[in-house]
Design an enzyme around this catalytic site. Structure first.
Site, PDB file in Angstrom:
ATOM      1  N   HIS A 133       3.564  -7.745 -16.210  1.00  0.00           N
ATOM      2  CA  HIS A 133       3.656  -8.902 -17.100  1.00  0.00           C
ATOM      3  C   HIS A 133       3.727  -8.455 -18.553  1.00  0.00           C
ATOM      4  CE1 HIS A 133       2.537 -12.942 -18.718  1.00  0.00           C
ATOM      5  NE2 HIS A 133       1.866 -12.220 -19.601  1.00  0.00           N
ATOM      6  N   GLU A 134       2.879  -7.499 -18.934  1.00  0.00           N
ATOM      7  CA  GLU A 134       2.870  -7.046 -20.327  1.00  0.00           C
ATOM      8  C   GLU A 134       4.180  -6.352 -20.681  1.00  0.00           C
ATOM      9  OE1 GLU A 134       0.720  -8.319 -22.084  1.00  0.00           O
ATOM     10  OE2 GLU A 134      -0.708  -8.882 -20.544  1.00  0.00           O
TER      11      GLU A 134
END
Length: 264
Positions: A133-134
């Site tokens: 996600h990051e």
């Protein structure tokens, strides 16, 4: 909202506006720069973060996070439609020793993971979802887009205030109208864009998980855990920078099924 759309299309303040196609997502974005442009702004914030927040002394936890990150980098490289070599870029990953159930990425490829979120997770697959996600935020150029929208919003508010001040109504109720305009931008443009970015980063993270060989079914499971932990403690979605965890879990199930990664 119309003013912001005008800015994005280059019709209100053409000297500022810039539309570009993101090679990783295919999206057309309004950018006044890119992550590299604003990376210098994050240097001091990252330095302060490391000075003020203790990093873990648990070498096993740090090695675990870095190992998962390496696989996600490779997964992102394999998934990149533009052929970008994410695993050849310079990254700095820090594991902070606090109970915060969170993680973040800053421009300049700085990634922070808090011990608290690793303790919430049940396995490495769920951690890979967080790290994917990051990285997805970087691929989506979300920091640069939010920065650009924030500047455009300020330009729009100033222009609107000047225009309103020329009217009789504006002279009488200028402050009230300006406040309403600020609220409209916040709730009608900036927060929805932020939630859109979070959902897109979730999906990109799943792509990277899949290519890295992780169990993508653990991505929605992570948000089920987050939902259980934060229920009754979070604001309504329309007031938040992040979508509701329950919605995120369902969106991920739909995406995983659509892509054929698994049947969830």
């Amino acid at each position: 909202r119309g003013i912001i759309k005008g800015l994005a299309c280059g019709t209100v303040v053409p000297i500022l506006s810039s539309c570009t196609t993101n090679p990783e997502t295919g999206d057309t974005q309004f950018l006044l720069g890119n992550d590299a442009t604003i990376a210098n702004m994050a240097v001091s914030a990252w330095s302060d973060m490391k000075k003020q927040t203790p990093q873990t002394s648990d070498s096993r936890l740090r090695s675990r996070i870095l190992s998962i990150w390496d696989r996600i980098e490779n997964g992102a490289t394999a998934a990149s439609p533009s052929g970008r070599k994410w695993n050849q870029e310079n990254w700095e990953v820090a594991v902070f020793d606090t109970d915060d159930v969170n993680a973040f990425v800053m421009p300049g490829n700085k990634v922070g993971v808090f011990r608290g979120i690793t303790e919430l997770t049940e396995n490495d697959d769920q951690i890979s979802s967080i790290l994917g996600h990051e990285l997805g935020h970087v691929a989506g150029q979300h920091a640069a887009e939010r920065y650009s929208l924030a500047i455009a919003s300020q330009v729009a508010l100033v222009a609107g205030s000047i225009a309103i001040a020329q009217t009789e109504t504006g002279q009488r109720y200028g402050q009230e109208i300006a406040a309403l305009g600020g609220a409209a931008l916040q709730f009608g443009v900036l927060l929805p864009y932020s939630r859109k970015h979070e959902l897109q980063a979730d999906q990109l993270g799943v792509d990277y998980m899949h290519k890295a060989g992780y169990d993508v079914k653990q991505a929605p499971r992570l948000w089920e855990l987050m939902d259980a932990k934060s229920r009754g403690q979070r604001p309504p979605e329309f007031m938040s920078t992040h979508p509701d965890p329950e919605r995120r879990a369902q969106e991920l199930r739909n995406y995983i099924n659509f892509k054929g990664y698994a049947l969830v």
